[in-house]
Scaffold this active site. Structure first.
Site, PDB file in Angstrom:
ATOM      1  N   ASP A  12     -22.615  89.944 -32.817  1.00 10.09           N
ATOM      2  CA  ASP A  12     -24.123  89.582 -32.517  1.00 10.09           C
ATOM      3  C   ASP A  12     -24.119  88.902 -31.294  1.00 10.09           C
ATOM      4  O   ASP A  12     -23.404  87.907 -30.538  1.00 10.09           O
ATOM      5  CB  ASP A  12     -24.100  88.706 -33.718  1.00 10.09           C
ATOM      6  N   HIS A  29     -25.366  95.361 -24.316  1.00  3.55           N
ATOM      7  CA  HIS A  29     -24.462  96.344 -25.235  1.00  3.55           C
ATOM      8  C   HIS A  29     -23.286  96.903 -24.542  1.00  3.55           C
ATOM      9  O   HIS A  29     -22.353  97.071 -25.116  1.00  3.55           O
ATOM     10  CB  HIS A  29     -25.216  97.526 -25.750  1.00  3.55           C
ATOM     11  N   LEU A 123      -2.027  97.280 -33.658  1.00  2.00           N
ATOM     12  CA  LEU A 123      -3.208  96.829 -34.334  1.00  2.00           C
ATOM     13  C   LEU A 123      -3.854  97.749 -35.108  1.00  2.00           C
ATOM     14  O   LEU A 123      -4.043  98.899 -34.689  1.00  2.00           O
ATOM     15  CB  LEU A 123      -4.147  96.242 -33.322  1.00  2.00           C
TER      16      LEU A 123
END
Length: 234
Positions: A12, A29, A123
């Site tokens: 956020d 973004h 990962l």
């Protein structure tokens, strides 16, 4: 420090971060997308095995059309670079959410990324795209109803069975949920999965969320007395 096995992050503050610098929202973004790669690398170095990020929600479609278009363009570019990153870092990538709501070329890019990274052993990185937890739960219920009608499963439904119908099937529940940029709500993210997760909220906007900030979040997690139904976690 007791490092969480699975960390989920609500990314956020990209737009607010850009505005604070006098830049358009899309600049935020773009920088936020770049930071995802950085945090993936740092998370795995710390010993985190699963990382799930909230990239684009089902509610995000209601944003202005030009912003949505820019986000989809950014997503297309990101999916291409992510395939290279996954190969470089031995990362297994999976997209959760309703993929059928995305354009055909994005669906094809997701399929290519998941297939190319499926056997990687580093990962486990989950990206929530066109994801909403209520939508996920409804889709799961509808599939259960269909399978029950076809006698493919036996009723009653158990919690373990329900897990297998969610987008996150086979992925352990998050130990720690982080939300950046000061908001303190879940925003329809992993509602079923975070039933026993620890929450960590920070005022730092996502593009500024660094390795040090991730360490602070994990230290906060490590310092907590984890209990399940009144019983302390071993």
């Amino acid at each position: 420090m007791n490092v969480p096995n699975h960390v989920a992050i609500i990314l956020d503050g990209n737009g607010r971060w850009a505005k604070s610098k006098g830049m358009p929202r899309n600049y935020g973004h773009v920088q936020g997308a770049r930071n995802v790669e950085t945090i993936c690398e740092e998370a795995y170095r710390m010993g985190i095995n699963y990382l799930t990020v909230y990239a684009f929600s089902t509610e995000n479609w209601s944003r202005p059309a030009d912003e949505v278009d820019q986000l989809m363009k950014l997503l297309r570019n990101y999916l291409k670079t992510c395939q290279q990153t996954a190969a470089k870092n031995n990362m297994c990538v999976r997209v959760i959410g309703d993929k059928t709501g995305l354009s055909d070329d994005i669906q094809e890019a997701i399929e290519a990324l998941e297939e190319a990274s499926r056997s990687n052993t580093g990962l486990h990185f989950q990206i929530a795209i066109n994801y909403g937890s209520r939508d996920e739960i409804v889709r799961a219920v509808n599939r259960i109803v269909e399978d029950a009608a076809a006698s493919a499963i036996s009723l009653p439904v158990t919690a373990e069975m329900f897990d297998d119908y969610l987008d996150t099937r086979g992925i352990p529940a998050p130990d720690l949920l982080i939300r950046t940029s000061g908001e303190q709500r879940l925003s329809n993210f992993l509602l079923w999965q975070v039933a026993y997760s620890e929450f960590y909220f920070t005022d730092v906007h996502w593009p500024d969320f660094s390795k040090d900030e991730l360490i602070k979040a994990c230290e906060a997690y490590s310092s907590r007395d984890r209990r399940y139904g009144g019983h302390k976690e071993d």
